[in-house]
Design a protein around this motif. Sequence first.
Motif, PDB file in Angstrom:
ATOM      1  N   ASP A 133     -42.006 -26.279  16.683  1.00 29.84           N
ATOM      2  CA  ASP A 133     -42.000 -24.950  17.037  1.00 29.84           C
ATOM      3  C   ASP A 133     -40.566 -25.250  16.784  1.00 29.84           C
ATOM      4  O   ASP A 133     -40.033 -25.638  17.700  1.00 29.84           O
ATOM      5  N   PRO A 134     -39.867 -23.844  16.146  1.00 25.68           N
ATOM      6  CA  PRO A 134     -39.050 -24.048  15.899  1.00 25.68           C
ATOM      7  C   PRO A 134     -37.136 -23.660  17.537  1.00 25.68           C
ATOM      8  O   PRO A 134     -36.524 -24.387  18.016  1.00 25.68           O
ATOM      9  N   GLU A 135     -38.174 -23.484  18.694  1.00 27.75           N
ATOM     10  CA  GLU A 135     -37.813 -22.486  19.824  1.00 27.75           C
ATOM     11  C   GLU A 135     -37.608 -24.150  20.321  1.00 27.75           C
ATOM     12  O   GLU A 135     -36.321 -24.424  21.227  1.00 27.75           O
ATOM     13  N   SER A 136     -39.048 -24.313  20.771  1.00 25.10           N
ATOM     14  CA  SER A 136     -39.303 -25.717  21.832  1.00 25.10           C
ATOM     15  C   SER A 136     -39.206 -27.444  20.813  1.00 25.10           C
ATOM     16  O   SER A 136     -38.804 -28.251  22.202  1.00 25.10           O
ATOM     17  N   ASP A 137     -38.964 -27.040  19.392  1.00 20.62           N
ATOM     18  CA  ASP A 137     -38.799 -28.522  19.294  1.00 20.62           C
ATOM     19  C   ASP A 137     -39.463 -28.744  19.171  1.00 20.62           C
ATOM     20  O   ASP A 137     -39.629 -30.375  18.470  1.00 20.62           O
ATOM     21  N   LYS A 138     -40.677 -28.942  19.914  1.00 20.18           N
ATOM     22  CA  LYS A 138     -42.240 -30.025  19.309  1.00 20.18           C
ATOM     23  C   LYS A 138     -43.326 -29.278  18.450  1.00 20.18           C
ATOM     24  O   LYS A 138     -43.028 -28.607  18.189  1.00 20.18           O
ATOM     25  N   THR A 139     -43.680 -30.944  18.443  1.00 21.32           N
ATOM     26  CA  THR A 139     -44.626 -30.089  16.998  1.00 21.32           C
ATOM     27  C   THR A 139     -46.135 -30.431  17.330  1.00 21.32           C
ATOM     28  O   THR A 139     -45.915 -31.486  18.402  1.00 21.32           O
ATOM     29  N   TYR A 140     -46.893 -29.932  16.879  1.00 21.88           N
ATOM     30  CA  TYR A 140     -47.910 -29.614  16.749  1.00 21.88           C
ATOM     31  C   TYR A 140     -49.259 -29.787  15.591  1.00 21.88           C
ATOM     32  O   TYR A 140     -48.344 -29.664  14.712  1.00 21.88           O
ATOM     33  N   SER A 141     -50.040 -30.280  15.519  1.00 17.61           N
ATOM     34  CA  SER A 141     -50.776 -30.577  14.201  1.00 17.61           C
ATOM     35  C   SER A 141     -51.297 -28.521  13.592  1.00 17.61           C
ATOM     36  O   SER A 141     -51.253 -28.181  14.797  1.00 17.61           O
ATOM     37  N   GLY A 142     -51.480 -28.728  12.857  1.00 20.33           N
ATOM     38  CA  GLY A 142     -50.954 -27.311  11.735  1.00 20.33           C
ATOM     39  C   GLY A 142     -51.975 -27.587  10.758  1.00 20.33           C
ATOM     40  O   GLY A 142     -52.166 -28.268  10.493  1.00 20.33           O
ATOM     41  N   SER A 143     -52.080 -25.815  10.853  1.00 21.73           N
ATOM     42  CA  SER A 143     -52.968 -25.689   9.127  1.00 21.73           C
ATOM     43  C   SER A 143     -52.379 -24.678   8.287  1.00 21.73           C
ATOM     44  O   SER A 143     -51.792 -23.566   9.879  1.00 21.73           O
ATOM     45  N   GLY A 144     -52.863 -24.463   7.433  1.00 24.90           N
ATOM     46  CA  GLY A 144     -52.786 -22.715   6.424  1.00 24.90           C
ATOM     47  C   GLY A 144     -52.765 -22.989   5.610  1.00 24.90           C
ATOM     48  O   GLY A 144     -53.743 -23.671   5.213  1.00 24.90           O
ATOM     49  N   SER A 145     -53.772 -21.888   5.606  1.00 29.58           N
ATOM     50  CA  SER A 145     -54.299 -20.806   4.458  1.00 29.58           C
ATOM     51  C   SER A 145     -53.817 -19.615   3.620  1.00 29.58           C
ATOM     52  O   SER A 145     -53.336 -18.607   4.601  1.00 29.58           O
ATOM     53  N   VAL A 146     -54.318 -19.614   2.764  1.00 28.56           N
ATOM     54  CA  VAL A 146     -53.783 -18.464   2.106  1.00 28.56           C
ATOM     55  C   VAL A 146     -54.483 -17.846   1.253  1.00 28.56           C
ATOM     56  O   VAL A 146     -56.167 -17.774   0.608  1.00 28.56           O
ATOM     57  N   ASP A 147     -54.645 -16.324   2.065  1.00 25.17           N
ATOM     58  CA  ASP A 147     -55.217 -15.670   1.296  1.00 25.17           C
ATOM     59  C   ASP A 147     -54.342 -14.269   0.912  1.00 25.17           C
ATOM     60  O   ASP A 147     -54.288 -12.926   1.692  1.00 25.17           O
ATOM     61  N   GLY A 148     -54.609 -14.049  -0.971  1.00 22.58           N
ATOM     62  CA  GLY A 148     -53.457 -13.102  -1.589  1.00 22.58           C
ATOM     63  C   GLY A 148     -52.182 -13.289  -0.855  1.00 22.58           C
ATOM     64  O   GLY A 148     -51.036 -14.152  -1.260  1.00 22.58           O
ATOM     65  N   ASN A 149     -51.629 -12.456  -0.606  1.00 21.79           N
ATOM     66  CA  ASN A 149     -50.066 -12.624  -0.398  1.00 21.79           C
ATOM     67  C   ASN A 149     -49.795 -12.743   1.516  1.00 21.79           C
ATOM     68  O   ASN A 149     -49.127 -12.543   2.306  1.00 21.79           O
ATOM     69  N   ALA A 150     -50.947 -12.912   2.591  1.00 27.50           N
ATOM     70  CA  ALA A 150     -51.296 -13.497   3.659  1.00 27.50           C
ATOM     71  C   ALA A 150     -51.631 -15.384   3.933  1.00 27.50           C
ATOM     72  O   ALA A 150     -52.009 -15.459   3.314  1.00 27.50           O
ATOM     73  N   LEU A 151     -50.354 -15.187   4.381  1.00 25.30           N
ATOM     74  CA  LEU A 151     -50.273 -16.941   5.096  1.00 25.30           C
ATOM     75  C   LEU A 151     -50.446 -16.887   6.369  1.00 25.30           C
ATOM     76  O   LEU A 151     -49.944 -16.673   7.386  1.00 25.30           O
ATOM     77  N   LYS A 152     -51.852 -17.147   6.849  1.00 27.85           N
ATOM     78  CA  LYS A 152     -52.498 -17.506   8.160  1.00 27.85           C
ATOM     79  C   LYS A 152     -51.879 -19.125   8.769  1.00 27.85           C
ATOM     80  O   LYS A 152     -52.673 -20.407   8.184  1.00 27.85           O
ATOM     81  N   MET A 153     -50.962 -19.370   9.002  1.00 27.59           N
ATOM     82  CA  MET A 153     -50.505 -20.134  10.043  1.00 27.59           C
ATOM     83  C   MET A 153     -51.285 -20.658  11.304  1.00 27.59           C
ATOM     84  O   MET A 153     -50.566 -20.187  12.557  1.00 27.59           O
ATOM     85  N   LYS A 154     -51.050 -21.717  12.250  1.00 23.82           N
ATOM     86  CA  LYS A 154     -51.966 -22.239  13.123  1.00 23.82           C
ATOM     87  C   LYS A 154     -51.270 -23.773  13.683  1.00 23.82           C
ATOM     88  O   LYS A 154     -51.777 -24.484  13.130  1.00 23.82           O
ATOM     89  N   GLY A 155     -50.676 -23.611  15.009  1.00 20.74           N
ATOM     90  CA  GLY A 155     -50.430 -24.517  15.244  1.00 20.74           C
ATOM     91  C   GLY A 155     -51.389 -25.166  16.448  1.00 20.74           C
ATOM     92  O   GLY A 155     -51.833 -24.055  17.385  1.00 20.74           O
ATOM     93  N   CYS A 156     -52.076 -26.718  16.618  1.00 22.64           N
ATOM     94  CA  CYS A 156     -52.598 -26.815  17.818  1.00 22.64           C
ATOM     95  C   CYS A 156     -52.048 -28.276  18.636  1.00 22.64           C
ATOM     96  O   CYS A 156     -51.828 -28.409  18.211  1.00 22.64           O
ATOM     97  N   VAL A 157     -52.382 -28.042  20.407  1.00 25.38           N
ATOM     98  CA  VAL A 157     -52.226 -29.079  21.059  1.00 25.38           C
ATOM     99  C   VAL A 157     -53.761 -30.025  21.062  1.00 25.38           C
ATOM    100  O   VAL A 157     -54.644 -28.987  21.443  1.00 25.38           O
ATOM    101  N   LEU A 158     -54.215 -30.967  21.060  1.00 23.19           N
ATOM    102  CA  LEU A 158     -55.232 -31.617  21.586  1.00 23.19           C
ATOM    103  C   LEU A 158     -56.563 -31.127  20.441  1.00 23.19           C
ATOM    104  O   LEU A 158     -57.500 -31.012  20.812  1.00 23.19           O
ATOM    105  N   LYS A 159     -56.276 -29.963  19.500  1.00 23.34           N
ATOM    106  CA  LYS A 159     -57.184 -29.422  18.924  1.00 23.34           C
ATOM    107  C   LYS A 159     -57.973 -28.590  19.509  1.00 23.34           C
ATOM    108  O   LYS A 159     -59.014 -27.611  19.355  1.00 23.34           O
ATOM    109  N   ILE A 160     -57.384 -28.198  20.987  1.00 25.25           N
ATOM    110  CA  ILE A 160     -58.745 -27.149  21.894  1.00 25.25           C
ATOM    111  C   ILE A 160     -57.265 -25.838  21.796  1.00 25.25           C
ATOM    112  O   ILE A 160     -58.033 -25.203  22.099  1.00 25.25           O
ATOM    113  N   LEU A 161     -56.694 -25.902  22.216  1.00 22.28           N
ATOM    114  CA  LEU A 161     -54.916 -25.370  22.754  1.00 22.28           C
ATOM    115  C   LEU A 161     -54.399 -24.497  21.191  1.00 22.28           C
ATOM    116  O   LEU A 161     -53.560 -25.451  21.109  1.00 22.28           O
ATOM    117  N   CYS A 162     -54.665 -23.393  20.949  1.00 23.14           N
ATOM    118  CA  CYS A 162     -54.117 -22.809  19.247  1.00 23.14           C
ATOM    119  C   CYS A 162     -53.606 -21.821  18.900  1.00 23.14           C
ATOM    120  O   CYS A 162     -53.763 -20.954  20.499  1.00 23.14           O
TER     121      CYS A 162
END
Length: 113
Positions: A76-105
């Motif tokens: 997160d560029p605002e807080s400078d905190k790093t999270y485990s993340g994922s991304g999935s592409v569907d056409g022209n959309a990229l769904k980005m997801k960041g999680c803490v302990l895989k439960i708070l996303c």
Amino acid sequence: MIRTLLFTTALAFAATAAAQAAEPIVGNWKTASGATAEIAPCGGAFCVTLKTGKHAGKRIGNLAGSGGSYSGEITDPESDKTYSGSGSVDGNALKMKGCVLKILCKSQTWTRL
């Protein structure tokens, strides 16, 4: 001989460029905040770097994968905190997801530019 070497080198470069360009995540994306993020091959993964906005030039992610499904780390560029993340592409959309302990996303959808 030099022509053959140049031709072989050009073919190898073109094949590499085509393989990288074919990966769905590579390109420029409009983030949820309106900034532009560039996703490009780096090492054996894909680096996410902000190109515009308040944090332009900052690398905010490193994702590995192929075929539209990726995982790694997102910062997160605002807080400078790093999270485990994922991304999935569907056409022209990229769904980005960041999680803490895989439960708070948190998720956001980016749009290809």
